[in-house]
Write a protein that holds these residues in place. Structure first.
Motif, PDB file in Angstrom:
ATOM      1  N   ALA A   8     -15.485  17.619   5.195  1.00 23.30           N
ATOM      2  CA  ALA A   8     -15.321  18.639   4.158  1.00 23.30           C
ATOM      3  C   ALA A   8     -14.393  19.729   4.663  1.00 23.30           C
ATOM      4  CB  ALA A   8     -16.673  19.231   3.766  1.00 23.30           C
ATOM      5  N   THR A   9     -13.763  20.408   3.723  1.00 22.27           N
ATOM      6  CA  THR A   9     -12.853  21.499   4.054  1.00 22.27           C
ATOM      7  C   THR A   9     -13.213  22.749   3.256  1.00 22.27           C
ATOM      8  OG1 THR A   9     -11.259  20.916   2.331  1.00 22.27           O
ATOM      9  CG2 THR A   9     -10.971  19.877   4.500  1.00 22.27           C
ATOM     10  N   GLY A  10     -12.712  23.863   3.722  1.00 21.27           N
ATOM     11  CA  GLY A  10     -12.808  25.128   3.002  1.00 21.27           C
ATOM     12  C   GLY A  10     -11.561  25.936   3.255  1.00 21.27           C
ATOM     13  N   GLY A  11     -11.279  26.863   2.393  1.00 21.52           N
ATOM     14  CA  GLY A  11     -10.083  27.677   2.572  1.00 21.52           C
ATOM     15  C   GLY A  11     -10.292  29.075   2.042  1.00 21.52           C
ATOM     16  N   ALA A  12      -9.519  30.008   2.556  1.00 24.25           N
ATOM     17  CA  ALA A  12      -9.569  31.395   2.087  1.00 24.25           C
ATOM     18  C   ALA A  12      -8.194  32.021   2.258  1.00 24.25           C
ATOM     19  CB  ALA A  12     -10.610  32.190   2.863  1.00 24.25           C
ATOM     20  N   LEU A  13      -7.716  32.644   1.199  1.00 21.37           N
ATOM     21  CA  LEU A  13      -6.436  33.333   1.233  1.00 21.37           C
ATOM     22  C   LEU A  13      -6.664  34.800   0.908  1.00 21.37           C
ATOM     23  CD1 LEU A  13      -4.285  30.727  -0.722  1.00 21.37           C
ATOM     24  CD2 LEU A  13      -4.362  31.076   1.754  1.00 21.37           C
ATOM     25  N   CYS A  46      -3.073  40.113   4.276  1.00 23.69           N
ATOM     26  CA  CYS A  46      -4.377  40.763   4.192  1.00 23.69           C
ATOM     27  C   CYS A  46      -4.280  42.150   3.573  1.00 23.69           C
ATOM     28  CB  CYS A  46      -5.001  40.882   5.581  1.00 23.69           C
ATOM     29  SG  CYS A  46      -5.612  39.326   6.244  1.00 23.69           S
ATOM     30  N   THR A  47      -5.290  42.484   2.775  1.00 20.30           N
ATOM     31  CA  THR A  47      -5.469  43.846   2.321  1.00 20.30           C
ATOM     32  C   THR A  47      -6.204  44.620   3.416  1.00 20.30           C
ATOM     33  OG1 THR A  47      -7.583  43.324   1.282  1.00 20.30           O
ATOM     34  CG2 THR A  47      -5.608  43.035  -0.062  1.00 20.30           C
ATOM     35  N   GLU A  48      -6.448  45.893   3.185  1.00 18.89           N
ATOM     36  CA  GLU A  48      -7.106  46.714   4.201  1.00 18.89           C
ATOM     37  C   GLU A  48      -8.506  46.219   4.547  1.00 18.89           C
ATOM     38  OE1 GLU A  48      -7.121  50.831   3.280  1.00 18.89           O
ATOM     39  OE2 GLU A  48      -4.926  51.029   3.303  1.00 18.89           O
ATOM     40  N   SER A  49      -9.169  45.586   3.597  1.00 20.48           N
ATOM     41  CA  SER A  49     -10.551  45.139   3.823  1.00 20.48           C
ATOM     42  C   SER A  49     -10.641  43.726   4.371  1.00 20.48           C
ATOM     43  CB  SER A  49     -11.346  45.222   2.519  1.00 20.48           C
ATOM     44  OG  SER A  49     -10.788  44.348   1.541  1.00 20.48           O
ATOM     45  N   GLU A  50      -9.507  43.087   4.635  1.00 23.57           N
ATOM     46  CA  GLU A  50      -9.498  41.696   5.082  1.00 23.57           C
ATOM     47  C   GLU A  50      -8.918  41.585   6.483  1.00 23.57           C
ATOM     48  OE1 GLU A  50      -8.731  39.368   0.868  1.00 23.57           O
ATOM     49  OE2 GLU A  50      -7.053  40.465   1.785  1.00 23.57           O
ATOM     50  N   ASP A  51      -9.394  40.588   7.228  1.00 27.10           N
ATOM     51  CA  ASP A  51      -8.828  40.263   8.537  1.00 27.10           C
ATOM     52  C   ASP A  51      -9.103  38.796   8.829  1.00 27.10           C
ATOM     53  OD1 ASP A  51     -11.498  40.078   9.559  1.00 27.10           O
ATOM     54  OD2 ASP A  51     -11.465  42.185  10.137  1.00 27.10           O
ATOM     55  N   ALA A  52      -8.736  38.354  10.020  1.00 27.92           N
ATOM     56  CA  ALA A  52      -8.896  36.939  10.357  1.00 27.92           C
ATOM     57  C   ALA A  52     -10.357  36.512  10.299  1.00 27.92           C
ATOM     58  CB  ALA A  52      -8.312  36.669  11.735  1.00 27.92           C
ATOM     59  N   ILE A  57     -14.858  33.469   7.788  1.00 21.61           N
ATOM     60  CA  ILE A  57     -16.220  33.362   7.262  1.00 21.61           C
ATOM     61  C   ILE A  57     -16.206  32.740   5.867  1.00 21.61           C
ATOM     62  CG2 ILE A  57     -18.188  34.718   6.420  1.00 21.61           C
ATOM     63  CD1 ILE A  57     -17.569  36.657   8.803  1.00 21.61           C
ATOM     64  N   ALA A  58     -15.289  33.192   5.012  1.00 19.90           N
ATOM     65  CA  ALA A  58     -15.212  32.653   3.656  1.00 19.90           C
ATOM     66  C   ALA A  58     -14.858  31.177   3.660  1.00 19.90           C
ATOM     67  CB  ALA A  58     -14.192  33.449   2.846  1.00 19.90           C
ATOM     68  N   ALA A  59     -13.879  30.790   4.478  1.00 18.61           N
ATOM     69  CA  ALA A  59     -13.478  29.384   4.541  1.00 18.61           C
ATOM     70  C   ALA A  59     -14.591  28.517   5.109  1.00 18.61           C
ATOM     71  CB  ALA A  59     -12.211  29.244   5.389  1.00 18.61           C
ATOM     72  N   ALA A  60     -15.258  29.008   6.156  1.00 18.78           N
ATOM     73  CA  ALA A  60     -16.339  28.241   6.781  1.00 18.78           C
ATOM     74  C   ALA A  60     -17.513  28.073   5.836  1.00 18.78           C
ATOM     75  CB  ALA A  60     -16.790  28.942   8.062  1.00 18.78           C
ATOM     76  N   GLY A 164      -8.470  28.244   7.149  1.00 18.15           N
ATOM     77  CA  GLY A 164      -8.946  26.943   6.712  1.00 18.15           C
ATOM     78  C   GLY A 164     -10.053  26.492   7.642  1.00 18.15           C
ATOM     79  N   ALA A 165     -11.007  25.762   7.109  1.00 17.80           N
ATOM     80  CA  ALA A 165     -12.145  25.305   7.910  1.00 17.80           C
ATOM     81  C   ALA A 165     -12.412  23.835   7.630  1.00 17.80           C
ATOM     82  CB  ALA A 165     -13.389  26.134   7.601  1.00 17.80           C
ATOM     83  N   ALA A 166     -12.996  23.174   8.619  1.00 14.74           N
ATOM     84  CA  ALA A 166     -13.302  21.746   8.495  1.00 14.74           C
ATOM     85  C   ALA A 166     -14.663  21.451   9.104  1.00 14.74           C
ATOM     86  CB  ALA A 166     -12.237  20.915   9.187  1.00 14.74           C
ATOM     87  N   ILE A 167     -15.419  20.611   8.429  1.00 11.28           N
ATOM     88  CA  ILE A 167     -16.633  20.029   8.990  1.00 11.28           C
ATOM     89  C   ILE A 167     -16.286  18.624   9.438  1.00 11.28           C
ATOM     90  CG2 ILE A 167     -19.019  19.327   8.592  1.00 11.28           C
ATOM     91  CD1 ILE A 167     -18.749  22.306   8.449  1.00 11.28           C
ATOM     92  N   LEU A 168     -16.514  18.350  10.715  1.00 10.36           N
ATOM     93  CA  LEU A 168     -16.180  17.046  11.296  1.00 10.36           C
ATOM     94  C   LEU A 168     -17.443  16.370  11.800  1.00 10.36           C
ATOM     95  CD1 LEU A 168     -13.499  19.032  12.769  1.00 10.36           C
ATOM     96  CD2 LEU A 168     -12.737  16.789  12.009  1.00 10.36           C
TER      97      LEU A 168
END
Length: 317
Positions: A8-13, A46-52, A57-60, A164-168
């Protein structure tokens, strides 16, 4: 040794889109200049409230939800990044806390720049084989817009943010191969002696291009040899999305079918360690990846580093 398959995958922009036209009002550049040299048309910042970490966390969280697994089933969490908001806690530890992953499992970051996601998967594979467990969470995340000089047109046009996140899953009898390498060089350099934000990203573009077009085909061929596959056996090749011309050069060198090589740098720019997992997530979202397909992932970047991996997709969407 058991191999890995992608479940499975996840993503966040991030919330801000920066187009080439936007940059042309900031530095002496144009949409034509950027597009013809890189293939990039826009990037997310990123906006001021966003970072890596917030993106990771959102992608995971999305990847875990789509896998159908419980947090307790994740045996390790590895995050690839060169732009973590803090040296400690690591991004992976922030993800562990946010998702409620078990505390008796390893969580840590790796920095291999644009090859980081491949390095992180290799680390997760080793952890599952040595410490036990079946499932790994691997993330690539970056906030590079905060690490560029906005007045340097050679770098500020290239980089974007995202995760981006992946479950392996560790499994028997699945095609799997990995190759990793490094060549100490400052052709790409980030940060000063105190912290990463004390000096912006600098790059010797010509040296990096030469490195990439030499390394990428060789890395892919090594993966094929180790897995006893041919290019014809692959359904997809997912390269680090640095520059369209680099991928095109690899395709020409290998006499390969261009449609097998996924590209999305026109929408995202260069997101370093997040590049490959964002691409994988987009492919899942657009129904381009199907269960049973075989793909090679190829990364190259600062360090200098490179990495290649062969995976199968047994996805859950």
């Amino acid at each position: 040794m058991k191999g890995l398959q992608l479940l499975a995958t996840g993503g966040a922009l991030p919330g801000r889109v920066v187009t080439n036209e936007d940059l042309s009002r900031q530095v002496d550049t144009s949409d034509e200049w950027i597009t013809t040299r890189t293939g990039i048309r826009q990037r997310y910042c990123c906006t001021e409230s966003e970072d890596a970490a917030t993106l990771a966390i959102a992608a995971a969280r999305q990847a875990l939800a789509r896998s159908g697994l419980a947090a307790s089933e994740i045996a390790c969490c590895v995050a690839a990044t060169l732009s973590a908001p803090t040296a400690t806690p690591s991004v992976a530890c922030r993800v562990q806390a946010a998702l409620g992953l078990p505390e008796n499992r390893p969580a840590f970051d790796v920095n291999a720049a644009c090859s980081g996601f491949i390095y992180a998967i290799a680390a997760a594979h080793g952890l599952l084989n040595t410490l036990g467990g079946r499932y790994a969470l691997v993330i690539g995340c970056e906030a590079l817009s905060r690490m560029v000089d906005p007045a340097d047109r050679t770098t500020c046009v290239l980089f974007g943010d995202g995760a981006g996140a992946a479950i392996l899953e560790l499994a028997e009898d699945v095609p799997f191969a990995v190759t990793l390498g490094a060549r100490g060089s400052e052709a790409i350099r980030v940060g000063g002696p105190a912290a990463c934000d004390t000096a912006p990203i600098t790059m010797d573009g010509k040296a990096v291009f030469r490195f990439a077009v030499e390394t990428m085909p060789r890395c892919l061929q090594t993966v094929l040899e180790r897995s006893q596959k041919t290019l014809a056996d692959l359904d997809w090749v997912v390269c680090h999305q640095a520059n369209s011309r680099i991928i095109d050069h690899c395709i020409k060198h290998l006499h390969a079918e261009p449609s097998k090589f996924y590209k999305n740098m026109d929408r995202h720019g260069n997101t370093s360690a997040a590049s490959i997992p964002i691409a994988l997530h987009e492919m899942v979202e657009n129904d381009l990846l199907h269960p049973g397909q075989t793909l090679a992932c190829i990364g190259f970047g600062g360090g200098l580093t490179w990495g290649g991996m062969l995976l199968t997709y047994e996805g859950r969407k």
